[in-house]
Design a protein around this motif. Structure first.
Motif, PDB file in Angstrom:
ATOM      1  N   SER A  23       0.829  -1.210   0.000  1.00  0.00           N
ATOM      2  CA  SER A  23       0.000   0.000   0.000  1.00  0.00           C
ATOM      3  C   SER A  23       0.860   1.256   0.000  1.00  0.00           C
ATOM      4  CB  SER A  23      -0.854   0.029   1.257  1.00  0.00           C
ATOM      5  OG  SER A  23      -2.141  -0.356   0.968  1.00  0.00           O
ATOM      6  N   PHE A  24       1.876   1.273   0.882  1.00  0.00           N
ATOM      7  CA  PHE A  24       2.731   2.458   1.008  1.00  0.00           C
ATOM      8  C   PHE A  24       3.542   2.654  -0.274  1.00  0.00           C
ATOM      9  CE2 PHE A  24       3.007   1.257   5.795  1.00  0.00           C
ATOM     10  CZ  PHE A  24       1.665   1.567   5.923  1.00  0.00           C
ATOM     11  N   THR A  25       3.945   1.533  -0.867  1.00  0.00           N
ATOM     12  CA  THR A  25       4.729   1.602  -2.100  1.00  0.00           C
ATOM     13  C   THR A  25       3.886   2.192  -3.234  1.00  0.00           C
ATOM     14  OG1 THR A  25       5.988  -0.331  -1.398  1.00  0.00           O
ATOM     15  CG2 THR A  25       6.092   0.237  -3.722  1.00  0.00           C
ATOM     16  N   ALA A  26       2.636   1.734  -3.326  1.00  0.00           N
ATOM     17  CA  ALA A  26       1.750   2.251  -4.372  1.00  0.00           C
ATOM     18  C   ALA A  26       1.543   3.752  -4.193  1.00  0.00           C
ATOM     19  CB  ALA A  26       0.414   1.520  -4.323  1.00  0.00           C
ATOM     20  N   ARG A  27       1.394   4.165  -2.946  1.00  0.00           N
ATOM     21  CA  ARG A  27       1.186   5.586  -2.653  1.00  0.00           C
ATOM     22  C   ARG A  27       2.445   6.392  -3.003  1.00  0.00           C
ATOM     23  NH1 ARG A  27      -0.647   9.734  -3.247  1.00  0.00           N
ATOM     24  NH2 ARG A  27      -0.744  11.380  -1.691  1.00  0.00           N
ATOM     25  N   ALA A  28       3.612   5.843  -2.658  1.00  0.00           N
ATOM     26  CA  ALA A  28       4.874   6.538  -2.935  1.00  0.00           C
ATOM     27  C   ALA A  28       5.072   6.691  -4.442  1.00  0.00           C
ATOM     28  CB  ALA A  28       6.041   5.773  -2.309  1.00  0.00           C
ATOM     29  N   GLU A  32      -1.171   5.876 -15.751  1.00  0.00           N
ATOM     30  CA  GLU A  32      -1.931   7.119 -15.926  1.00  0.00           C
ATOM     31  C   GLU A  32      -3.395   6.906 -15.568  1.00  0.00           C
ATOM     32  OE1 GLU A  32      -1.427   9.103 -19.762  1.00  0.00           O
ATOM     33  OE2 GLU A  32       0.734   8.876 -19.475  1.00  0.00           O
ATOM     34  N   ALA A  33      -3.931   5.776 -16.050  1.00  0.00           N
ATOM     35  CA  ALA A  33      -5.337   5.473 -15.777  1.00  0.00           C
ATOM     36  C   ALA A  33      -5.570   5.308 -14.277  1.00  0.00           C
ATOM     37  CB  ALA A  33      -5.743   4.201 -16.507  1.00  0.00           C
ATOM     38  N   LEU A  34      -4.617   4.662 -13.636  1.00  0.00           N
ATOM     39  CA  LEU A  34      -4.711   4.441 -12.192  1.00  0.00           C
ATOM     40  C   LEU A  34      -4.754   5.783 -11.444  1.00  0.00           C
ATOM     41  CD1 LEU A  34      -4.505   2.198  -9.967  1.00  0.00           C
ATOM     42  CD2 LEU A  34      -2.050   2.601  -9.981  1.00  0.00           C
ATOM     43  N   ASP A  35      -3.826   6.674 -11.823  1.00  0.00           N
ATOM     44  CA  ASP A  35      -3.770   7.976 -11.156  1.00  0.00           C
ATOM     45  C   ASP A  35      -5.062   8.771 -11.381  1.00  0.00           C
ATOM     46  OD1 ASP A  35      -1.253   7.342 -10.284  1.00  0.00           O
ATOM     47  OD2 ASP A  35      -0.188   8.479 -11.832  1.00  0.00           O
ATOM     48  N   GLN A  36      -5.576   8.719 -12.608  1.00  0.00           N
ATOM     49  CA  GLN A  36      -6.828   9.417 -12.928  1.00  0.00           C
ATOM     50  C   GLN A  36      -7.961   8.889 -12.066  1.00  0.00           C
ATOM     51  OE1 GLN A  36      -8.134  11.758 -14.775  1.00  0.00           O
ATOM     52  NE2 GLN A  36      -6.162  12.515 -15.494  1.00  0.00           N
ATOM     53  N   CYS A  37      -8.031   7.578 -12.002  1.00  0.00           N
ATOM     54  CA  CYS A  37      -9.081   6.924 -11.247  1.00  0.00           C
ATOM     55  C   CYS A  37      -9.057   7.366  -9.787  1.00  0.00           C
ATOM     56  CB  CYS A  37      -8.846   5.417 -11.356  1.00  0.00           C
ATOM     57  SG  CYS A  37     -10.313   4.473 -11.119  1.00  0.00           S
ATOM     58  N   HIS A  38      -7.861   7.442  -9.227  1.00  0.00           N
ATOM     59  CA  HIS A  38      -7.730   7.851  -7.832  1.00  0.00           C
ATOM     60  C   HIS A  38      -8.143   9.300  -7.646  1.00  0.00           C
ATOM     61  CE1 HIS A  38      -4.777   4.422  -6.613  1.00  0.00           C
ATOM     62  NE2 HIS A  38      -5.996   4.011  -6.850  1.00  0.00           N
ATOM     63  N   GLU A  39      -7.822  10.110  -8.664  1.00  0.00           N
ATOM     64  CA  GLU A  39      -8.179  11.527  -8.544  1.00  0.00           C
ATOM     65  C   GLU A  39      -9.693  11.712  -8.577  1.00  0.00           C
ATOM     66  OE1 GLU A  39      -7.510  15.590 -10.959  1.00  0.00           O
ATOM     67  OE2 GLU A  39      -5.865  14.141 -11.109  1.00  0.00           O
ATOM     68  N   TRP A  40     -10.345  10.952  -9.454  1.00  0.00           N
ATOM     69  CA  TRP A  40     -11.791  11.130  -9.618  1.00  0.00           C
ATOM     70  C   TRP A  40     -12.598  10.427  -8.552  1.00  0.00           C
ATOM     71  CZ3 TRP A  40     -11.930  10.043 -15.632  1.00  0.00           C
ATOM     72  CH2 TRP A  40     -11.369  11.166 -16.281  1.00  0.00           C
ATOM     73  N   PHE A  41     -12.216   9.184  -8.236  1.00  0.00           N
ATOM     74  CA  PHE A  41     -13.087   8.371  -7.393  1.00  0.00           C
ATOM     75  C   PHE A  41     -12.495   8.059  -6.019  1.00  0.00           C
ATOM     76  CE2 PHE A  41     -13.779   7.007 -11.880  1.00  0.00           C
ATOM     77  CZ  PHE A  41     -14.985   7.675 -12.056  1.00  0.00           C
ATOM     78  N   GLY A  42     -11.324   8.600  -5.748  1.00  0.00           N
ATOM     79  CA  GLY A  42     -10.720   8.348  -4.447  1.00  0.00           C
ATOM     80  C   GLY A  42      -9.743   7.194  -4.495  1.00  0.00           C
ATOM     81  N   LYS A  50      -9.437   4.648  -2.682  1.00  0.00           N
ATOM     82  CA  LYS A  50      -9.919   3.296  -2.373  1.00  0.00           C
ATOM     83  C   LYS A  50     -10.584   2.641  -3.584  1.00  0.00           C
ATOM     84  CE  LYS A  50     -10.552   4.030   2.548  1.00  0.00           C
ATOM     85  NZ  LYS A  50     -11.459   4.737   3.459  1.00  0.00           N
ATOM     86  N   SER A  51     -10.786   3.408  -4.646  1.00  0.00           N
ATOM     87  CA  SER A  51     -11.570   2.903  -5.774  1.00  0.00           C
ATOM     88  C   SER A  51     -10.873   1.757  -6.501  1.00  0.00           C
ATOM     89  CB  SER A  51     -11.858   4.044  -6.747  1.00  0.00           C
ATOM     90  OG  SER A  51     -10.648   4.596  -7.220  1.00  0.00           O
ATOM     91  N   LEU A  52      -9.552   1.733  -6.486  1.00  0.00           N
ATOM     92  CA  LEU A  52      -8.810   0.758  -7.281  1.00  0.00           C
ATOM     93  C   LEU A  52      -7.475   0.529  -6.606  1.00  0.00           C
ATOM     94  CD1 LEU A  52      -9.246  -0.640 -10.034  1.00  0.00           C
ATOM     95  CD2 LEU A  52      -7.995   1.237 -11.098  1.00  0.00           C
ATOM     96  N   HIS A  53      -7.107  -0.740  -6.408  1.00  0.00           N
ATOM     97  CA  HIS A  53      -5.779  -0.970  -5.835  1.00  0.00           C
ATOM     98  C   HIS A  53      -5.222  -2.311  -6.260  1.00  0.00           C
ATOM     99  CE1 HIS A  53      -7.206  -3.788  -2.757  1.00  0.00           C
ATOM    100  NE2 HIS A  53      -8.253  -2.998  -2.635  1.00  0.00           N
ATOM    101  N   PHE A  54      -3.956  -2.543  -5.976  1.00  0.00           N
ATOM    102  CA  PHE A  54      -3.289  -3.781  -6.367  1.00  0.00           C
ATOM    103  C   PHE A  54      -3.660  -4.887  -5.390  1.00  0.00           C
ATOM    104  CE2 PHE A  54      -0.837  -0.543  -8.427  1.00  0.00           C
ATOM    105  CZ  PHE A  54      -0.525  -1.118  -9.654  1.00  0.00           C
TER     106      PHE A  54
END
Length: 421
Positions: A268-273, A372-382, A384-388
């Motif tokens: 989780s922390f790695t994905a955030r970093a 890019e899609a992942l970052d967009q998704c997080h920006e729009w839907f938060g 928690k919307s998508l993760h590894f």
DNA sequence: TCTGGGGTCCTAGGACCC
DNA sequence: TCTGGGGTCCTAGGACCC
């Protein structure tokens, strides 16, 4: 660019002020905001400061005072504070083309060539920030950044100035004589102690020293501070410098012994970093992974270890980083320990343009599009919307957050409602 | 029982090289 | 008992900040 004067705009009790904007019942009441995991005090209202609760004090040490004085205790709500910070900074940046956002609640401005009445100018700024955001700020003005810090302190202390103070040269020595050495920006308790043992008790005493002597006995940082207190500017404004390292780490809500939940937390922390890394347009060439047991519990077996993993090529790809992080953790994890914390630091950051192409590694456009899609998704839907998958779903590591307020400015569900009569 | 997280910079000392 | 000198690079650790 080192030429002053400089202003420092500092939000008063920032996290507490943010909470008060959306919950006016907190006005004039003692309020404290806790760190992650509800561990210790990171922001205090003036009422709480007067009760003697120190910055960083653990909650269990002041529980009695909470009950006794009916202190409002809140978990930290970083999405709210981050958003309010952006609003404040945007307004302040309208007052000078040269600014440096120094922290979530502080911003320096270069005032060179501004010929007008600086205190009147600062009062206007202060009023606009309060009117537009509800956040009270203090403004200090001085010939150097260090003196602007001093002036800001004085603005906060002497409310009759309206929260604004310009430290002019004719008042400088008097002000520095009244400032004890540990209160100077850049001098903590350790250096304060050794300076005092040399007979340097106040900020003024430091300016009386030969800076070369200070540099020899301590270091250049302290020598610069001495010069700045004397009115010679040697800390230039730093306008938007990309971070040199990115760290994400958390303490767990409860101690964890098993490997799997620790790996999930680290993922989780790695994905955030990685997300932070892409946001600033950098690549990383090496990561550091660490795990720690509770250092306060001396009776338990301790294990603090870190490992640096070199990456085959500079990257901002979450999947590559997740793999490297997992390998690192496998190497340092030891069973039968009660772990308290894990984290990752991205090291050796380079700008994307400078990233060396590896002969054996071809940039993968599909992977880039995925990120890019992942970052967009997080920006729009938060977030928690998508993760590894490796981040897990149970989140056994998640910290305590027992007293959190709503996300009034960053979530539709929490948007404040206003009714017309 | 409970004690944060995320940064920066500097220095000393070891490894290594010529 | 004697066993160079100087430069560079890297890392760990310590200090500071909010």
């Amino acid at each position: 660019m080192a030429d002053g004067p400089f202003a420092l705009v500092d939000c008063n009790n920032f996290y507490v002020s943010c909470e008060r904007v959306f919950n006016p019942a907190l006005q004039h009441r003692p309020v404290v905001v806790l760190s992650n995991n509800d561990g210790c005090a990171v922001a205090r209202s003036n009422e709480v400061k007067r009760l003697g609760i120190k910055m960083g004090a653990p909650l269990f040490e002041f529980r009695d005072l909470v009950a006794q004085h009916n202190i409002e205790v809140l978990s930290s709500n970083y999405s709210l504070y981050g958003d309010m910070s952006n609003r404040v900074m945007q307004i302040v940046q309208g007052y000078s083309p040269l600014t440096e956002v120094y922290s979530i609640d502080e911003i320096f401005l270069n005032l060179k060539g501004m010929p007008f009445d600086l205190e009147a100018w600062a009062l206007k700024l202060k009023k606009q920030v309060l009117d537009w955001t509800g956040i009270p700020v203090s403004v200090g003005i001085g010939a150097t950044k260090t003196l602007a810090k001093v002036a800001n302190r004085m603005a906060k202390k002497n409310l009759f100035h309206g929260g604004v103070f310009e430290l002019k040269e004719d008042r400088r020595i008097e002000a520095l004589k009244a400032l004890s050495i540990e209160e100077v920006w850049g001098i903590g308790s350790r250096w304060g102690k050794s300076l005092r043992s040399l007979g340097i008790q106040t900020a003024y005493d430091l300016t009386e020293q030969d800076y070369r002597h200070i540099q020899k006995q301590f270091n250049v940082v302290l020598a610069r501070t001495a010069l700045e207190l004397g009115g010679l500017s040697c800390m230039p404004l730093e306008v938007m410098v990309p971070r040199k390292q990115i760290r994400v780490s958390r303490s767990f809500g409860e101690r964890i012994t098993k490997y799997e939940p620790i790996r999930e937390a680290l993922s989780s922390f790695t994905a955030r970093a990685a997300e932070k890394l892409r946001a600033q347009g950098s690549l990383t060439q090496a990561i550091l992974v660490f795990i720690q047991t509770n250092r306060f519990n001396e009776k338990e077996p301790q294990h603090h270890q870190s490992i640096v993993m070199q990456l085959p090529v500079a990257t901002d790809d979450t999947i590559m980083l997740l793999k490297a992080a997992r390998k690192g953790l496998e190497k340092i994890y030891k069973p039968n320990h009660r772990y308290k914390k894990t984290g990752i630091i991205l090291l050796d950051l380079t700008r994307e343009a400078n990233g060396q192409n590896d002969l054996f590694f071809e940039a993968n456009p599909k992977r880039q599009a995925l990120m890019e899609a992942l970052d967009q998704c997080h920006e729009w839907f938060g977030r928690k919307s998508l993760h590894f998958a490796s981040e897990g779903v149970k989140c056994a590591w998640q910290g305590r957050r027992g007293y959190v307020s709503a996300h009034q400015t960053t979530s539709w569900e929490n948007l404040p409602k206003v009714y017309a009569k």
